[in-house]
Scaffold this motif. Structure first.
Motif, PDB file in Angstrom:
ATOM      1  N   LEU A   6       0.824  -1.204   0.000  1.00  0.00           N
ATOM      2  CA  LEU A   6       0.000   0.000   0.000  1.00  0.00           C
ATOM      3  C   LEU A   6       0.862   1.260   0.000  1.00  0.00           C
ATOM      4  O   LEU A   6       0.601   2.199  -0.753  1.00  0.00           O
ATOM      5  CB  LEU A   6      -0.929  -0.011   1.215  1.00  0.00           C
ATOM      6  N   ILE A   7       1.911   1.262   0.813  1.00  0.00           N
ATOM      7  CA  ILE A   7       2.823   2.413   0.849  1.00  0.00           C
ATOM      8  C   ILE A   7       3.528   2.565  -0.493  1.00  0.00           C
ATOM      9  O   ILE A   7       3.692   3.673  -1.004  1.00  0.00           O
ATOM     10  CB  ILE A   7       3.830   2.254   2.006  1.00  0.00           C
ATOM     11  N   TYR A  11       3.283   5.789  -2.933  1.00  0.00           N
ATOM     12  CA  TYR A  11       4.510   6.445  -3.371  1.00  0.00           C
ATOM     13  C   TYR A  11       4.534   6.595  -4.891  1.00  0.00           C
ATOM     14  O   TYR A  11       4.828   7.657  -5.422  1.00  0.00           O
ATOM     15  CB  TYR A  11       5.701   5.615  -2.886  1.00  0.00           C
ATOM     16  N   PHE A  12       4.197   5.527  -5.614  1.00  0.00           N
ATOM     17  CA  PHE A  12       4.209   5.586  -7.078  1.00  0.00           C
ATOM     18  C   PHE A  12       3.135   6.522  -7.614  1.00  0.00           C
ATOM     19  O   PHE A  12       3.354   7.243  -8.581  1.00  0.00           O
ATOM     20  CB  PHE A  12       4.041   4.194  -7.687  1.00  0.00           C
ATOM     21  N   GLU A  13       1.971   6.551  -6.983  1.00  0.00           N
ATOM     22  CA  GLU A  13       0.907   7.458  -7.423  1.00  0.00           C
ATOM     23  C   GLU A  13       1.309   8.913  -7.203  1.00  0.00           C
ATOM     24  O   GLU A  13       0.993   9.780  -8.016  1.00  0.00           O
ATOM     25  CB  GLU A  13      -0.390   7.159  -6.677  1.00  0.00           C
ATOM     26  N   SER A  20       7.824  17.416 -13.893  1.00  0.00           N
ATOM     27  CA  SER A  20       9.240  17.715 -14.058  1.00  0.00           C
ATOM     28  C   SER A  20      10.102  16.559 -13.572  1.00  0.00           C
ATOM     29  O   SER A  20       9.933  16.058 -12.460  1.00  0.00           O
ATOM     30  CB  SER A  20       9.595  18.970 -13.276  1.00  0.00           C
ATOM     31  N   LYS A  21      11.013  16.139 -14.432  1.00  0.00           N
ATOM     32  CA  LYS A  21      11.925  15.055 -14.030  1.00  0.00           C
ATOM     33  C   LYS A  21      12.888  15.515 -12.948  1.00  0.00           C
ATOM     34  O   LYS A  21      13.303  14.727 -12.103  1.00  0.00           O
ATOM     35  CB  LYS A  21      12.698  14.550 -15.242  1.00  0.00           C
ATOM     36  N   ILE A  22      13.247  16.785 -12.959  1.00  0.00           N
ATOM     37  CA  ILE A  22      14.154  17.302 -11.925  1.00  0.00           C
ATOM     38  C   ILE A  22      13.481  17.221 -10.558  1.00  0.00           C
ATOM     39  O   ILE A  22      14.095  16.778  -9.579  1.00  0.00           O
ATOM     40  CB  ILE A  22      14.571  18.752 -12.247  1.00  0.00           C
ATOM     41  N   ALA A  23      12.221  17.610 -10.488  1.00  0.00           N
ATOM     42  CA  ALA A  23      11.496  17.548  -9.217  1.00  0.00           C
ATOM     43  C   ALA A  23      11.331  16.103  -8.772  1.00  0.00           C
ATOM     44  O   ALA A  23      11.470  15.793  -7.586  1.00  0.00           O
ATOM     45  CB  ALA A  23      10.140  18.221  -9.365  1.00  0.00           C
ATOM     46  N   LYS A  24      11.040  15.224  -9.705  1.00  0.00           N
ATOM     47  CA  LYS A  24      10.847  13.817  -9.376  1.00  0.00           C
ATOM     48  C   LYS A  24      12.121  13.219  -8.788  1.00  0.00           C
ATOM     49  O   LYS A  24      12.095  12.560  -7.748  1.00  0.00           O
ATOM     50  CB  LYS A  24      10.450  13.044 -10.628  1.00  0.00           C
TER      51      LYS A  24
END
Length: 56
Positions: A6-7, A11-13, A20-24
């Motif tokens: 569930l965690i 997290y994936f959602e 932004s890939k930088i933020a990710k």
């Protein structure tokens, strides 16, 4: 095991909708850094308890 899945899903959602890939990548790095410092603190506490440190 159900809680871990569930965690993981939460997290994936949370990161799937970031544009932004930088933020990710920065949030993932921050999460890893926070988790690693938490486990280092737990290790230090366990080491002090196992060596008989007097907590006054």
């Amino acid at each position: 095991m159900k809680n871990v899945l569930l965690i993981k899903e939460i997290y994936f959602e949370a990161f799937k909708n970031l544009g932004s890939k930088i933020a990710k990548h920065s949030f993932k790095a921050l999460a890893l850094f926070c988790a690693s410092t938490y486990f280092i603190a737990l290790y230090a506490f366990a080491f002090r308890v196992s060596t008989g440190f007097a907590f006054d």
